[in-house]
Enzyme design. Structure first.
Site, PDB file in Angstrom:
ATOM      1  N   ARG A  83     -24.135 -50.857 -45.661  1.00  0.00           N
ATOM      2  CA  ARG A  83     -23.694 -49.797 -45.212  1.00  0.00           C
ATOM      3  C   ARG A  83     -22.345 -49.433 -45.592  1.00  0.00           C
ATOM      4  NH1 ARG A  83     -24.372 -52.110 -39.190  1.00  0.00           N
ATOM      5  NH2 ARG A  83     -26.615 -51.541 -38.966  1.00  0.00           N
ATOM      6  N   ARG A  95     -22.479 -44.812 -33.601  1.00  0.00           N
ATOM      7  CA  ARG A  95     -22.011 -45.727 -34.620  1.00  0.00           C
ATOM      8  C   ARG A  95     -22.382 -44.977 -35.950  1.00  0.00           C
ATOM      9  NH1 ARG A  95     -24.179 -51.800 -35.051  1.00  0.00           N
ATOM     10  NH2 ARG A  95     -26.153 -50.635 -36.165  1.00  0.00           N
ATOM     11  N   ARG A 100     -34.766 -49.556 -33.685  1.00  0.00           N
ATOM     12  CA  ARG A 100     -34.328 -50.542 -33.059  1.00  0.00           C
ATOM     13  C   ARG A 100     -34.052 -50.497 -31.624  1.00  0.00           C
ATOM     14  NH1 ARG A 100     -29.434 -52.630 -36.724  1.00  0.00           N
ATOM     15  NH2 ARG A 100     -30.276 -52.528 -38.865  1.00  0.00           N
TER      16      ARG A 100
HETATM   17  N1  LIG Z   1     -17.952 -52.096 -24.534  1.00  0.00           N
HETATM   18  C1  LIG Z   1     -18.190 -51.066 -25.453  1.00  0.00           C
HETATM   19  N2  LIG Z   1     -18.210 -49.645 -25.017  1.00  0.00           N
HETATM   20  C2  LIG Z   1     -18.055 -48.860 -25.794  1.00  0.00           C
HETATM   21  N3  LIG Z   1     -18.682 -48.875 -26.896  1.00  0.00           N
HETATM   22  C3  LIG Z   1     -18.627 -49.875 -27.849  1.00  0.00           C
HETATM   23  C4  LIG Z   1     -18.419 -51.104 -26.851  1.00  0.00           C
HETATM   24  N4  LIG Z   1     -18.697 -52.234 -27.884  1.00  0.00           N
HETATM   25  C5  LIG Z   1     -19.046 -51.998 -28.831  1.00  0.00           C
HETATM   26  N5  LIG Z   1     -19.007 -50.477 -28.747  1.00  0.00           N
HETATM   27  C6  LIG Z   1     -19.262 -49.576 -29.906  1.00  0.00           C
HETATM   28  O1  LIG Z   1     -20.603 -49.755 -30.057  1.00  0.00           O
HETATM   29  C7  LIG Z   1     -21.182 -49.555 -31.371  1.00  0.00           C
HETATM   30  C8  LIG Z   1     -22.117 -50.840 -31.889  1.00  0.00           C
HETATM   31  O2  LIG Z   1     -21.230 -51.864 -31.645  1.00  0.00           O
HETATM   32  P1  LIG Z   1     -21.421 -53.009 -32.797  1.00  0.00           P
HETATM   33  O3  LIG Z   1     -21.570 -52.419 -34.316  1.00  0.00           O
HETATM   34  O4  LIG Z   1     -20.566 -53.948 -32.766  1.00  0.00           O
HETATM   35  O5  LIG Z   1     -22.879 -53.776 -32.337  1.00  0.00           O
HETATM   36  P2  LIG Z   1     -23.798 -54.831 -32.688  1.00  0.00           P
HETATM   37  O6  LIG Z   1     -24.537 -55.558 -31.559  1.00  0.00           O
HETATM   38  O7  LIG Z   1     -22.945 -55.848 -33.474  1.00  0.00           O
HETATM   39  O8  LIG Z   1     -24.786 -54.129 -33.537  1.00  0.00           O
HETATM   40  P3  LIG Z   1     -25.843 -54.729 -34.548  1.00  0.00           P
HETATM   41  O9  LIG Z   1     -26.658 -55.737 -34.239  1.00  0.00           O
HETATM   42  O10 LIG Z   1     -26.709 -53.314 -35.124  1.00  0.00           O
HETATM   43  O11 LIG Z   1     -24.948 -55.175 -35.834  1.00  0.00           O
HETATM   44  C9  LIG Z   1     -19.885 -49.467 -32.195  1.00  0.00           C
HETATM   45  O12 LIG Z   1     -19.630 -48.330 -32.922  1.00  0.00           O
HETATM   46  C10 LIG Z   1     -18.773 -50.105 -31.445  1.00  0.00           C
HETATM   47  O13 LIG Z   1     -17.641 -49.622 -31.777  1.00  0.00           O
HETATM   48  N1  LIG Z   2     -32.166 -64.100 -37.400  1.00  0.00           N
HETATM   49  C1  LIG Z   2     -31.315 -63.553 -37.580  1.00  0.00           C
HETATM   50  N2  LIG Z   2     -30.776 -62.311 -37.455  1.00  0.00           N
HETATM   51  C2  LIG Z   2     -29.794 -61.725 -38.019  1.00  0.00           C
HETATM   52  C3  LIG Z   2     -28.864 -62.366 -38.856  1.00  0.00           C
HETATM   53  N3  LIG Z   2     -27.733 -61.607 -39.339  1.00  0.00           N
HETATM   54  C4  LIG Z   2     -28.005 -60.621 -38.540  1.00  0.00           C
HETATM   55  N4  LIG Z   2     -29.039 -60.730 -37.700  1.00  0.00           N
HETATM   56  C5  LIG Z   2     -29.348 -59.726 -36.725  1.00  0.00           C
HETATM   57  O1  LIG Z   2     -30.010 -58.567 -37.316  1.00  0.00           O
HETATM   58  C6  LIG Z   2     -29.576 -57.532 -36.147  1.00  0.00           C
HETATM   59  C7  LIG Z   2     -29.476 -56.281 -37.124  1.00  0.00           C
HETATM   60  O2  LIG Z   2     -28.046 -56.445 -37.806  1.00  0.00           O
HETATM   61  P1  LIG Z   2     -27.342 -55.203 -38.549  1.00  0.00           P
HETATM   62  O3  LIG Z   2     -26.516 -55.569 -39.119  1.00  0.00           O
HETATM   63  O4  LIG Z   2     -28.873 -54.673 -39.507  1.00  0.00           O
HETATM   64  O5  LIG Z   2     -27.361 -54.148 -37.654  1.00  0.00           O
HETATM   65  C8  LIG Z   2     -28.729 -57.803 -35.441  1.00  0.00           C
HETATM   66  O6  LIG Z   2     -29.328 -58.121 -34.052  1.00  0.00           O
HETATM   67  C9  LIG Z   2     -28.157 -59.136 -35.959  1.00  0.00           C
HETATM   68  O7  LIG Z   2     -27.809 -59.830 -34.824  1.00  0.00           O
HETATM   69  C10 LIG Z   2     -29.444 -63.452 -39.449  1.00  0.00           C
HETATM   70  O8  LIG Z   2     -29.035 -64.360 -40.205  1.00  0.00           O
HETATM   71  N5  LIG Z   2     -30.465 -64.217 -38.816  1.00  0.00           N
END
Ligand SMILES: Nc1ncnc2c1ncn2[C@@H]1O[C@H](COP(=O)(O)OP(=O)(O)OP(=O)(O)O)[C@@H](O)[C@H]1O
Ligand SMILES: Nc1nc2c(ncn2[C@@H]2O[C@H](COP(=O)(O)O)[C@@H](O)[C@H]2O)c(=O)[nH]1
Length: 392
Positions: free
Chosen positions: A175, A268, A279
């Site tokens: 991204r 996001r 998703r």
């Molecule tokens: N408690 C919250 N309240 C509102 N918005 C939130 C909260 N926590 C996270 N966010 C927002 O929600 C969005 C998704 O958060 P984040 O990217 O950390 O999710 P993720 O679980 O890591 O997703 P992915 O698995 O796709 O990587 C972001 O824009 C973040 O700023």
């Molecule tokens: N099994 C694994 N899952 C992973 C790993 N790294 C990330 N993730 C999961 O993929 C989704 C999507 O991530 P995104 O960055 O494309 O939004 C998210 O739920 C991650 O937790 C991995 O090494 N192994």
């Protein structure tokens, strides 16, 4: 200053050391590391409630205030300082709760060296010693968009030297603002499949149409840096890690509602509509599995971000207070009770009440040419003979 007793620890450069302490607020210890002496304790600013750090450069005679990273420990009644591992100073605080009594001041770890290079200044980093399941890696799972990455970023920012992120491999495209080698190792599917066949991955899974995986090396890099590894992986990956030899703590993060999850994913704005739909479909299955499979040790609801973050810190044993209610603690550690510090392999053992503790009390100066760590009740540089230089 002459008449005040100074306490010495025998030969701290050898790995077995004795702790020591004085019971007095604002006490300072000095710990010598090569041509620098780290003066820990006291503060230049009376309003500061945290333990200060200054560095006396023995070759230039300059006293500097370094850039201090990480959460700083609160002032306490006395502390001991022990140089360990050639790269950090172990601090044991007096009159402190058991989960607040051990701290590390990193002075020459890889992380600190990198930050010195980056900022071109003196840098030190605090991290808190963690009781109990200290070394266990942390696996964080939950549906896409729930906030796993956000929570992990907060943790890494607050405790930069305590936690290290396991950088996964993925076949998805980067991204905007994602950096190869930092957020992911972005890779070609054929290359990743070959590496998987060659046994280089701890776990891998097909997630939302792409391949993701944790290489053995990704986890080792963090462990080698002396940090606690955090893995952000999906539920399938968590299941594989559970079945592996890696003993970890498993945390599942849930959204407050499905609608809120959808809102976060949309806001996001990193995925196409089609990807968001995919998703969200996968999120239903993940939520079911995460909440009912017994795979996870802890479930967290990420409604209010700050509340969820505090809960995460609490379960990791690194919180201080939840709201305004002090954590109930069984007892306070009152130094100087006997305590000894030893290092066995990569573990540091702090024993309290040891009858073997040998504490030497000296009334002045050096001992066997060593000046590794000593407690003194006043500022050794207060007479103004050394210039104070603030580095920023
Ligand atoms: N408690 C919250 N309240 C509102 N918005 C939130 C909260 N926590 C996270 N966010 C927002 O929600 C969005 C998704 O958060 P984040 O990217 O950390 O999710 P993720 O679980 O890591 O997703 P992915 O698995 O796709 O990587 C972001 O824009 C973040 O700023
Ligand atoms: N099994 C694994 N899952 C992973 C790993 N790294 C990330 N993730 C999961 O993929 C989704 C999507 O991530 P995104 O960055 O494309 O939004 C998210 O739920 C991650 O937790 C991995 O090494 N192994």
């Amino acid at each position: 200053m002459g008449e005040a007793p100074a306490l010495f620890v025998d030969d701290l450069h050898r790995e077995i050391s004795n702790g020591f302490a004085l019971r007095s607020k604002g006490i300072q210890t000095t710990t010598r590391v090569c041509d620098k002496t780290y003066v820990i304790g006291g503060t230049d600013d009376e309003s500061t409630s945290t333990i200060g750090v200054r560095i006396f450069n023995r070759s230039t005679g300059e006293l500097t205030i370094p850039m201090v990273l990480g959460t700083k420990p609160k002032q306490c009644n006395g502390h001991s300082a022990v140089f360990l591992n050639e790269d950090r100073i172990l601090i044991v605080k007096g009159d402190s709760a058991p989960d607040d009594c051990t701290w590390f001041l990193e002075v020459d770890t890889k992380f600190v060296r990198q930050q010195k290079e980056k900022f071109q200044t003196e840098v030190v980093a605090w991290s808190k010693g963690v009781r109990g399941e200290a070394e266990k890696p942390i696996v964080i799972s939950g549906p896409s968009g729930v906030g796993k990455g956000t929570l992990i970023s907060k943790l890494m920012k607050e405790f930069p030297s305590m936690f290290g992120f396991s950088v996964s491999h993925t076949t998805r495209a980067p991204r905007d603002k994602e950096i190869d080698g930092v957020h992911y190792h972005f890779t070609d599917r054929n290359v990743m499949e070959k590496a998987i066949r060659d046994g280089k991955f701890l776990e891998f899974a097909s997630v939302h149409g792409n391949l993701y995986g944790t290489s053995v090396e990704a986890v080792e890099v963090v462990a080698d840096a002396g940090k606690r590894c955090i893995l952000d992986i999906d539920v399938q990956g968590a299941r594989s890690v559970r079945a592996s030899s890696l003993e970890a703590i498993f945390i599942f993060v849930c959204p407050p509602s499905f609608e809120e999850l959808e809102k976060r994913l949309r806001e996001r704005a990193t995925e196409t509509e089609e990807q968001i739909q995919k998703r969200l479909r996968n999120a239903r299955t993940e939520l079911e599995q995460g909440q009912s499979s017994g795979l996870f040790d802890h479930l967290l609801v990420n409604d209010d971000l700050e509340t969820c973050y505090q809960s995460l810190k609490k379960l990791l044993g690194i919180d201080e207070f939840i709201g305004t209610t002090p954590k109930s603690l069984p007892e306070y550690v009152d130094l100087p009770v006997n305590h000894s510090v030893s290092k066995i392999d990569h573990k540091i053992l702090i024993s309290y009440g040891s009858a073997e503790l040998e504490k030497r009390i000296e009334t002045d100066g050096h001992q066997d040419g060593h000046e590794d760590s000593k407690c003194m009740p006043t500022d050794p540089f207060a007479n103004g003979t050394n210039g104070m230089k603030q580095l920023s």
